[in-house]
Design an enzyme around this catalytic site. Structure first.
Site, PDB file in Angstrom:
ATOM      1  N   HIS A   1      -7.858 -12.320  71.297  1.00 20.87           N
ATOM      2  CA  HIS A   1      -7.174 -11.790  70.117  1.00 20.87           C
ATOM      3  C   HIS A   1      -5.972 -10.988  70.568  1.00 20.87           C
ATOM      4  O   HIS A   1      -5.954 -10.408  71.648  1.00 20.87           O
ATOM      5  CB  HIS A   1      -8.104 -10.882  69.298  1.00 20.87           C
ATOM      6  CG  HIS A   1      -8.965 -11.611  68.319  1.00 20.87           C
ATOM      7  ND1 HIS A   1      -8.467 -12.285  67.239  1.00 20.87           N
ATOM      8  CD2 HIS A   1     -10.317 -11.763  68.252  1.00 20.87           C
ATOM      9  CE1 HIS A   1      -9.449 -12.819  66.546  1.00 20.87           C
ATOM     10  NE2 HIS A   1     -10.594 -12.525  67.144  1.00 20.87           N
TER      11      HIS A   1
ATOM     12  N   HIS B   1     -14.916 -10.576  64.419  1.00 23.03           N
ATOM     13  CA  HIS B   1     -15.874  -9.850  65.245  1.00 23.03           C
ATOM     14  C   HIS B   1     -15.806  -8.347  64.956  1.00 23.03           C
ATOM     15  O   HIS B   1     -16.819  -7.690  64.723  1.00 23.03           O
ATOM     16  CB  HIS B   1     -15.575 -10.081  66.732  1.00 23.03           C
ATOM     17  CG  HIS B   1     -15.851 -11.472  67.211  1.00 23.03           C
ATOM     18  ND1 HIS B   1     -15.115 -12.548  66.802  1.00 23.03           N
ATOM     19  CD2 HIS B   1     -16.777 -11.942  68.084  1.00 23.03           C
ATOM     20  CE1 HIS B   1     -15.571 -13.641  67.402  1.00 23.03           C
ATOM     21  NE2 HIS B   1     -16.591 -13.300  68.180  1.00 23.03           N
TER      22      HIS B   1
ATOM     23  N   ASP C   1      -4.592  -8.163  65.760  1.00 25.97           N
ATOM     24  CA  ASP C   1      -5.785  -8.760  65.154  1.00 25.97           C
ATOM     25  C   ASP C   1      -6.932  -7.763  65.128  1.00 25.97           C
ATOM     26  O   ASP C   1      -7.693  -7.691  64.154  1.00 25.97           O
ATOM     27  CB  ASP C   1      -6.213 -10.002  65.935  1.00 25.97           C
ATOM     28  CG  ASP C   1      -5.121 -11.058  65.975  1.00 25.97           C
ATOM     29  OD1 ASP C   1      -4.401 -11.186  64.986  1.00 25.97           O
ATOM     30  OD2 ASP C   1      -4.996 -11.732  67.007  1.00 25.97           O
TER      31      ASP C   1
END
Length: 306
Positions: free
Chosen positions: A258, A218, A262
């Site tokens: 996450h 993302h 990350d």
């Protein structure tokens, strides 16, 4: 009758000439007797300057090294003024230098997390209150998930527009590299899903199927899209995507979608693969930084040109 001093000088001169003639046999060739060995050692002529020359030869290495060291000039940054100049001109480098010294000490003193304990994540600790609020309101979790999915769709739409409508393949190439690498790393090292994870059917991927934690696609996709916007001169839109990416990161931490690492690596991965895609296209003689046309065929020619 000449004075005694002149007579002595003339006699000395004649003696030297005679000795030179004897040593060279009168024709400039050294006499064999001069090359004889004395006591098993070959006789060598004394160095110029007598004892001073011999002493210099004995200490030649030390003397030359000392002269070389004295002739060297210390770097400017070794002085107090030089250090002050570095701090003024390169504060970021100085900050990272201090950070290096700090974490060199931290890594030898920080206690490690026991195997049976959950992972320690400072981002989770910072968003504990937000996590509790979302967990008590499932509708809010679904709403935030849906908004995040819309933002992911916006990233994909922009990248596809850049390659299909404007003929700029760099963002698409970077996204292909990034997601392929992310999938490989996700398979190679599968991190445990956080215990407090708040899933939603509105999230992407739908139902969190094949949910890879490392690293955040993302975040990396948003970085790739924003970097392409800056190259195209759409700086306002790039700042908007940066802001939405920041909110996306907070939401992912609050929902435990996450880990903090990350998200951080996602930013670095977006920048890295954008750079690698640019180098790849430059090697293929493709101009990926300017708008070259509005027809789809132009991007095909760019991708396959050699």
């Amino acid at each position: 009758m000449p004075p005694p001093s002149l007579t002595a000088a003339a006699a000395s001169t004649q003696e030297k000439v005679a000795m030179g003639s004897e040593a060279t046999n009168g024709v400039g060739i050294p006499h064999p007797a001069d090359s004889r060995r004395r006591g098993g050692k070959k006789v060598h002529p004394a160095p110029p300057g007598g004892g001073a020359g011999a002493e210099a030869g004995a200490d030649g290495a030390t003397g030359s090294a000392g002269e070389w060291w004295r002739s060297r000039r210390m770097p400017d940054w070794c002085s107090a003024a030089g250090v002050g100049g570095i701090l003024r001109r390169h504060p970021l480098a100085a900050l990272f230098g201090c950070g290096l010294l700090l974490f060199m000490g931290v890594e030898y003193t920080i206690p490690m997390v026991p195997p049976a304990a959950p992972p320690l994540d400072l981002g989770f600790s910072a968003t504990a209150a937000l996590h509790a609020g979302i967990a008590s309101r499932p509708w809010l979790n679904s709403l935030l998930a849906a908004m995040n999915t819309v933002f992911v769709a916006m990233q994909a739409a922009y990248i596809l527009w850049a390659i299909l409508a404007e003929g700029r393949p760099r963002a698409a190439m970077a996204a292909l590299m990034m997601f392929t690498c992310r999938g490989a790393l996700g398979c190679a090292t599968q991190l445990p899903l956080p215990v407090e994870f708040l899933g939603s059917s509105m999230d992407f991927p739908v139902g969190n199927v094949s949910f890879f934690l490392f690293f955040s696609g993302h975040v990396a996709g948003a970085v790739i899209a924003a970097e392409d916007m800056r190259r195209a001169g759409r700086r306002g839109l790039a700042r908007l995507y940066d802001g939405l990416n920041l909110l996306q990161g907070v939401r992912l931490l609050a929902c435990r979608g996450h880990y903090t690492i990350d998200l951080a690596v996602g930013v670095g991965a977006g920048l890295l693969f954008d750079m690698l895609a640019g180098r790849y296209l430059d090697d293929k003689n493709v101009n990926g930084g300017t708008v070259s046309g509005s027809r789809c065929c132009s991007c095909h020619k760019a991708l396959f040109s050699q």
